[in-house]
Design a protein around this motif. Sequence first.
Motif, PDB file in Angstrom:
ATOM      1  N   THR A 141       0.823  -1.202   0.000  1.00 46.19           N
ATOM      2  CA  THR A 141       0.000   0.000   0.000  1.00 46.19           C
ATOM      3  C   THR A 141       0.857   1.253   0.000  1.00 46.19           C
ATOM      4  O   THR A 141       0.627   2.189  -0.778  1.00 46.19           O
ATOM      5  CB  THR A 141      -0.925   0.014   1.237  1.00 46.19           C
ATOM      6  N   SER A 142       1.849   1.301   0.891  1.00 53.80           N
ATOM      7  CA  SER A 142       2.703   2.486   0.948  1.00 53.80           C
ATOM      8  C   SER A 142       3.510   2.639  -0.337  1.00 53.80           C
ATOM      9  O   SER A 142       3.740   3.754  -0.812  1.00 53.80           O
ATOM     10  CB  SER A 142       3.637   2.417   2.160  1.00 53.80           C
ATOM     11  N   ALA A 143       3.910   1.499  -0.925  1.00 50.49           N
ATOM     12  CA  ALA A 143       4.688   1.559  -2.164  1.00 50.49           C
ATOM     13  C   ALA A 143       3.856   2.089  -3.327  1.00 50.49           C
ATOM     14  O   ALA A 143       4.318   2.937  -4.103  1.00 50.49           O
ATOM     15  CB  ALA A 143       5.242   0.171  -2.501  1.00 50.49           C
ATOM     16  N   VAL A 144       2.617   1.611  -3.468  1.00 47.97           N
ATOM     17  CA  VAL A 144       1.798   2.057  -4.597  1.00 47.97           C
ATOM     18  C   VAL A 144       1.407   3.528  -4.437  1.00 47.97           C
ATOM     19  O   VAL A 144       1.352   4.284  -5.415  1.00 47.97           O
ATOM     20  CB  VAL A 144       0.562   1.160  -4.784  1.00 47.97           C
ATOM     21  N   LEU A 145       1.157   3.966  -3.201  1.00 41.32           N
ATOM     22  CA  LEU A 145       0.875   5.386  -2.990  1.00 41.32           C
ATOM     23  C   LEU A 145       2.077   6.237  -3.360  1.00 41.32           C
ATOM     24  O   LEU A 145       1.936   7.315  -3.933  1.00 41.32           O
ATOM     25  CB  LEU A 145       0.488   5.635  -1.532  1.00 41.32           C
ATOM     26  N   SER A 146       3.266   5.755  -3.020  1.00 44.12           N
ATOM     27  CA  SER A 146       4.480   6.484  -3.382  1.00 44.12           C
ATOM     28  C   SER A 146       4.624   6.589  -4.895  1.00 44.12           C
ATOM     29  O   SER A 146       4.922   7.661  -5.435  1.00 44.12           O
ATOM     30  CB  SER A 146       5.703   5.777  -2.788  1.00 44.12           C
ATOM     31  N   GLU A 147       4.379   5.482  -5.588  1.00 48.07           N
ATOM     32  CA  GLU A 147       4.502   5.483  -7.047  1.00 48.07           C
ATOM     33  C   GLU A 147       3.498   6.429  -7.699  1.00 48.07           C
ATOM     34  O   GLU A 147       3.827   7.149  -8.642  1.00 48.07           O
ATOM     35  CB  GLU A 147       4.290   4.064  -7.574  1.00 48.07           C
ATOM     36  N   LEU A 148       2.268   6.424  -7.198  1.00 46.94           N
ATOM     37  CA  LEU A 148       1.219   7.235  -7.822  1.00 46.94           C
ATOM     38  C   LEU A 148       1.316   8.715  -7.459  1.00 46.94           C
ATOM     39  O   LEU A 148       0.861   9.577  -8.209  1.00 46.94           O
ATOM     40  CB  LEU A 148      -0.161   6.707  -7.420  1.00 46.94           C
ATOM     41  N   SER A 149       1.898   9.010  -6.310  1.00 43.19           N
ATOM     42  CA  SER A 149       1.927  10.398  -5.839  1.00 43.19           C
ATOM     43  C   SER A 149       3.249  11.095  -6.100  1.00 43.19           C
ATOM     44  O   SER A 149       3.327  12.320  -5.998  1.00 43.19           O
ATOM     45  CB  SER A 149       1.657  10.431  -4.326  1.00 43.19           C
ATOM     46  N   ALA A 150       4.307  10.324  -6.426  1.00 37.04           N
ATOM     47  CA  ALA A 150       5.664  10.869  -6.535  1.00 37.04           C
ATOM     48  C   ALA A 150       6.106  11.505  -5.222  1.00 37.04           C
ATOM     49  O   ALA A 150       6.906  12.430  -5.201  1.00 37.04           O
ATOM     50  CB  ALA A 150       5.765  11.875  -7.683  1.00 37.04           C
ATOM     51  N   ALA A 151       5.583  11.011  -4.115  1.00 38.16           N
ATOM     52  CA  ALA A 151       5.982  11.434  -2.774  1.00 38.16           C
ATOM     53  C   ALA A 151       6.334  10.174  -1.991  1.00 38.16           C
ATOM     54  O   ALA A 151       6.518   9.108  -2.569  1.00 38.16           O
ATOM     55  CB  ALA A 151       4.856  12.226  -2.109  1.00 38.16           C
ATOM     56  N   ALA A 152       6.446  10.294  -0.680  1.00 28.58           N
ATOM     57  CA  ALA A 152       6.687   9.119   0.156  1.00 28.58           C
ATOM     58  C   ALA A 152       5.353   8.586   0.656  1.00 28.58           C
ATOM     59  O   ALA A 152       4.526   9.343   1.161  1.00 28.58           O
ATOM     60  CB  ALA A 152       7.594   9.483   1.330  1.00 28.58           C
ATOM     61  N   GLY A 153       5.130   7.287   0.491  1.00 31.97           N
ATOM     62  CA  GLY A 153       3.916   6.664   0.997  1.00 31.97           C
ATOM     63  C   GLY A 153       4.138   6.137   2.404  1.00 31.97           C
ATOM     64  O   GLY A 153       5.208   5.589   2.707  1.00 31.97           O
ATOM     65  N   VAL A 154       3.163   6.322   3.290  1.00 30.96           N
ATOM     66  CA  VAL A 154       3.302   5.868   4.678  1.00 30.96           C
ATOM     67  C   VAL A 154       2.047   5.120   5.104  1.00 30.96           C
ATOM     68  O   VAL A 154       0.938   5.470   4.717  1.00 30.96           O
ATOM     69  CB  VAL A 154       3.550   7.051   5.645  1.00 30.96           C
ATOM     70  N   VAL A 155       2.247   4.076   5.895  1.00 30.32           N
ATOM     71  CA  VAL A 155       1.129   3.330   6.477  1.00 30.32           C
ATOM     72  C   VAL A 155       1.482   3.006   7.919  1.00 30.32           C
ATOM     73  O   VAL A 155       2.556   2.460   8.195  1.00 30.32           O
ATOM     74  CB  VAL A 155       0.840   2.014   5.723  1.00 30.32           C
ATOM     75  N   MET A 156       0.593   3.354   8.846  1.00 31.87           N
ATOM     76  CA  MET A 156       0.763   2.973  10.231  1.00 31.87           C
ATOM     77  C   MET A 156       0.116   1.610  10.440  1.00 31.87           C
ATOM     78  O   MET A 156      -1.047   1.396  10.101  1.00 31.87           O
ATOM     79  CB  MET A 156       0.135   4.006  11.172  1.00 31.87           C
ATOM     80  N   VAL A 157       0.904   0.666  10.980  1.00 33.35           N
ATOM     81  CA  VAL A 157       0.480  -0.718  11.129  1.00 33.35           C
ATOM     82  C   VAL A 157      -0.521  -0.838  12.278  1.00 33.35           C
ATOM     83  O   VAL A 157      -0.391  -0.162  13.294  1.00 33.35           O
ATOM     84  CB  VAL A 157       1.719  -1.600  11.400  1.00 33.35           C
TER      85      VAL A 157
END
Length: 353
Positions: free
Chosen positions: A116-132
């Motif tokens: 999830t964090s990786a795909v958000l990073s790819e789509l946003s060109a920012a850093a993706g973060v997910v709190m477990v």
Amino acid sequence: MASLPISELNSRAREIFRLVVEGYLASGQPVGSKALAGAATVNLSPASIRSVLHDLESLGLLASPHTSAGRMPTDVGLRLFVDGMMQVAEPTADERAAIERRLAEPGPIEQALAATSAVLSELSAAAGVVMVPRREARLSQLQLVPLGAGQALAVLVSEDGGIENRVIPLPPGTPATSLQQASNYLTARLSGRTLGEAIVAIGEEIGAGRSALDAASRDLVERGLAVWSEDAQARPVLIVRGQANLLDETALGDLERVRSLLDDLENKQSVAALLDAAREAEATRIFIGAENRLFALSGSAVIASPYRDREGRVVGVVGVIGPTRLNYARLVPMVDFTAQALSNMGAMGKLIG
């Protein structure tokens, strides 16, 4: 400085302010009066445009960097734009499919959250973060199912219906009766407990010689618990992907800010504490620049949304972190969609702590 209502600006000032903000978010560069004079919606002389820009700067909505005559929005200006002027664009069909496809990949929940964090990073060109998810579910049973070729599938079931699978190695010649005995023993002692509670209780019982298990079954019990014990110890509070996206061409002129942001991201506990502020929100939260002390120096922004389990309880937060020139109109609904997709997984019992 508190943001003034958008209604306090006349139509001319609103239009010029909108063009400056949208131009800055698109390019990362200050916007000059010459560029504004060429806009179809602005029917003003360059002198009149400069006067409006000066007024907007006096209100604290725009700033003029010393390296340029153009203007860029301040944190206060961005907040005014996000809250009062921004028109969001729903995720495209391709973006929604990319998010759902990554979440549907088989594997433990940590793998889905990392994806999830990786795909958000790819789509946003920012850093993706997910709190477990931090909640430990109460457990129902653990079954060891032979797979053949020296392996067994350990199936852990929680009281709320969550299921997690791990493959564990088996010693050569392990009889099926030992697998069944170990499964019965584990289920009897896991039921109603969290994994942490069960590991302690079973460890004490086996250590004191009270388990009544033969050597083969005892070994299987220890193998079955060890795989989840190792996972729990290695499980991060926060998963961050895509920090390299923050080092784009626009960062070259502001390396100190980017370095500060990367330092902030290294301190995952502090970032997790910031995301905690979004746990109680009903909708996506946006934190801009100095509004939050953690990112005051780096001038960064966070878009975050909570996700839930099958009982509707918030178990984590998903979002993106990047410079304040994030494309808010595109990323806010994308983060919201991702949080909803994770909540759908939670509704199916796939988010257990």
